[in-house]
Motif scaffolding. Sequence first.
Motif, PDB file in Angstrom:
ATOM      1  N   LYS A   4      93.681  26.241  33.754  1.00 14.35           N
ATOM      2  CA  LYS A   4      94.277  24.841  34.152  1.00 14.35           C
ATOM      3  C   LYS A   4      95.710  25.145  34.035  1.00 14.35           C
ATOM      4  O   LYS A   4      96.314  24.492  34.762  1.00 14.35           O
ATOM      5  N   THR A   5      96.409  25.999  32.806  1.00 14.93           N
ATOM      6  CA  THR A   5      97.628  25.828  32.367  1.00 14.93           C
ATOM      7  C   THR A   5      98.254  26.452  33.749  1.00 14.93           C
ATOM      8  O   THR A   5      99.598  26.378  34.004  1.00 14.93           O
ATOM      9  N   VAL A   6      97.941  27.650  34.311  1.00 18.42           N
ATOM     10  CA  VAL A   6      98.564  28.455  35.344  1.00 18.42           C
ATOM     11  C   VAL A   6      98.691  27.369  36.565  1.00 18.42           C
ATOM     12  O   VAL A   6      99.740  27.271  37.139  1.00 18.42           O
ATOM     13  N   PHE A   7      97.510  26.581  36.937  1.00 21.01           N
ATOM     14  CA  PHE A   7      97.716  25.683  37.927  1.00 21.01           C
ATOM     15  C   PHE A   7      98.517  24.308  37.650  1.00 21.01           C
ATOM     16  O   PHE A   7      99.147  23.849  38.794  1.00 21.01           O
ATOM     17  N   ASN A   8      98.705  24.181  36.259  1.00 21.07           N
ATOM     18  CA  ASN A   8      99.725  23.136  36.210  1.00 21.07           C
ATOM     19  C   ASN A   8     101.085  23.582  36.448  1.00 21.07           C
ATOM     20  O   ASN A   8     102.112  22.813  36.793  1.00 21.07           O
ATOM     21  N   HIS A   9     101.501  24.933  36.244  1.00 28.67           N
ATOM     22  CA  HIS A   9     102.842  25.317  36.732  1.00 28.67           C
ATOM     23  C   HIS A   9     102.913  25.772  38.063  1.00 28.67           C
ATOM     24  O   HIS A   9     103.996  25.400  38.839  1.00 28.67           O
ATOM     25  N   PHE A  10     101.723  26.421  38.614  1.00 24.75           N
ATOM     26  CA  PHE A  10     101.791  26.809  40.023  1.00 24.75           C
ATOM     27  C   PHE A  10     100.368  26.201  40.837  1.00 24.75           C
ATOM     28  O   PHE A  10      99.535  26.655  40.666  1.00 24.75           O
ATOM     29  N   PRO A  11     100.655  25.007  41.487  1.00 21.63           N
ATOM     30  CA  PRO A  11      99.491  24.325  42.052  1.00 21.63           C
ATOM     31  C   PRO A  11      98.540  25.293  42.932  1.00 21.63           C
ATOM     32  O   PRO A  11      97.414  25.070  43.100  1.00 21.63           O
ATOM     33  N   VAL A  12      99.238  26.198  43.629  1.00 26.44           N
ATOM     34  CA  VAL A  12      98.540  27.268  44.564  1.00 26.44           C
ATOM     35  C   VAL A  12      98.993  28.415  43.971  1.00 26.44           C
ATOM     36  O   VAL A  12     100.028  28.709  43.731  1.00 26.44           O
ATOM     37  N   LYS A  13      97.980  29.447  44.311  1.00 22.49           N
ATOM     38  CA  LYS A  13      98.093  30.810  43.836  1.00 22.49           C
ATOM     39  C   LYS A  13      99.400  31.404  44.505  1.00 22.49           C
ATOM     40  O   LYS A  13     100.120  32.049  43.878  1.00 22.49           O
ATOM     41  N   GLU A  14      99.688  31.153  45.944  1.00 20.20           N
ATOM     42  CA  GLU A  14     100.849  31.597  46.478  1.00 20.20           C
ATOM     43  C   GLU A  14     102.221  31.286  45.870  1.00 20.20           C
ATOM     44  O   GLU A  14     103.135  31.760  46.096  1.00 20.20           O
ATOM     45  N   GLY A  15     102.047  30.143  45.105  1.00 14.22           N
ATOM     46  CA  GLY A  15     103.302  29.610  44.411  1.00 14.22           C
ATOM     47  C   GLY A  15     103.734  30.401  43.289  1.00 14.22           C
ATOM     48  O   GLY A  15     104.932  30.542  42.903  1.00 14.22           O
ATOM     49  N   LEU A  16     102.917  31.484  42.971  1.00 13.34           N
ATOM     50  CA  LEU A  16     103.424  32.687  42.171  1.00 13.34           C
ATOM     51  C   LEU A  16     104.283  33.587  42.631  1.00 13.34           C
ATOM     52  O   LEU A  16     105.099  34.348  42.167  1.00 13.34           O
ATOM     53  N   VAL A  17     104.549  33.625  44.142  1.00 15.68           N
ATOM     54  CA  VAL A  17     105.004  34.694  44.877  1.00 15.68           C
ATOM     55  C   VAL A  17     106.492  33.735  45.773  1.00 15.68           C
ATOM     56  O   VAL A  17     107.506  34.319  45.596  1.00 15.68           O
ATOM     57  N   PHE A  18     105.974  32.762  46.030  1.00 17.16           N
ATOM     58  CA  PHE A  18     106.983  32.022  46.923  1.00 17.16           C
ATOM     59  C   PHE A  18     107.225  30.545  46.412  1.00 17.16           C
ATOM     60  O   PHE A  18     106.348  29.878  46.054  1.00 17.16           O
ATOM     61  N   ASP A  19     108.703  30.007  46.202  1.00 20.91           N
ATOM     62  CA  ASP A  19     108.896  28.810  45.962  1.00 20.91           C
ATOM     63  C   ASP A  19     108.245  27.867  46.787  1.00 20.91           C
ATOM     64  O   ASP A  19     108.618  27.973  48.306  1.00 20.91           O
ATOM     65  N   ALA A  20     107.824  26.631  46.374  1.00 20.73           N
ATOM     66  CA  ALA A  20     107.393  25.566  47.424  1.00 20.73           C
ATOM     67  C   ALA A  20     108.610  25.042  48.209  1.00 20.73           C
ATOM     68  O   ALA A  20     108.531  24.952  49.405  1.00 20.73           O
ATOM     69  N   ASP A  21     109.709  25.018  47.700  1.00 21.46           N
ATOM     70  CA  ASP A  21     110.870  24.716  48.300  1.00 21.46           C
ATOM     71  C   ASP A  21     112.198  25.340  47.918  1.00 21.46           C
ATOM     72  O   ASP A  21     112.931  25.453  47.076  1.00 21.46           O
ATOM     73  N   PRO A  22     111.934  26.629  48.754  1.00 21.21           N
ATOM     74  CA  PRO A  22     113.221  27.754  48.502  1.00 21.21           C
ATOM     75  C   PRO A  22     114.462  27.334  48.201  1.00 21.21           C
ATOM     76  O   PRO A  22     114.865  26.555  49.324  1.00 21.21           O
TER      77      PRO A  22
END
Length: 274
Positions: free
Chosen positions: A111-129
């Motif tokens: 849950k902590t990972v998803f709190n920081h990055f709601p989707v897994k792709e967010g670990l690679v790409f900024d939601a709003d670069p």
Amino acid sequence: MTGVAGALTTAASLPQVEESAPAPAGAAVIRAVPAPEPVAPPAPPRGQPAEGDAGDRPRGRRKPRGQGIREHRRQQTRARIVDAATDLFDARGFDAVSVVEIAQRAGVVEKTVFNHFPVKEGLVFDADPPMRAALLDAVRRRPAGESVAAAAGSFVVAAVSLLGTPEAADGVARMARVIRGSRTLQVREREILGELTTSLADLIAEETAARLGQIEPWLAAHAVLGLYASLLELARDRVLAGVSGPELAAELRHQGRRGLALLQFGLAGYAKRR
């Protein structure tokens, strides 16, 4: 540094460069431009408290000390998650790694990972670069007489050229392997490029008071982001082939300027049948 992009590559954290463009570092140059250096406020007249000093702060509104500590801990946790994801993605590929594994490696719950990055792709790409704001700002600040293609294209060329720095080589290569090994990330990267294109086209349409349905804003925006995508892929190809440093930077600048010339002066003379 946000997400694996910041840790894995150098195509997303774009610092300011001479040609008024940021330099990439992160996932696909999509991660991006650090805020400019803050300008110090002028010194107050002698005897008066500086802005933000206790004398200027309303009583009873002091920032709770614990708030800063909590934010520091939050950033530390985020960094651990990013580092864990970076190592796992680099070793096994994006699609083969689960969020549960990332959480375990980082010493947190899923849950902590998803709190920081709601989707897994967010670990690679900024939601709003951050590149979005920097690119649009480069267009807004262009001098009178300069075209959108020249301003935005120069920004892109200068940004991508910084992928040739020796410090960027390892990150670019690692990110290239991760992205090219994942269909999911390739799709997301195209989506982000599409969103950047839309933002630029909307700005051009607003500036030119384009009528609904006019194609010029879209054509100009697609051309600029096409140049960006082409240079990014070239950088990845060359770094994976072992080319980096001044040689790569020079090649990216050369190819970027050729592309920029086509944007500015048109394709009428290009690839004519003989």
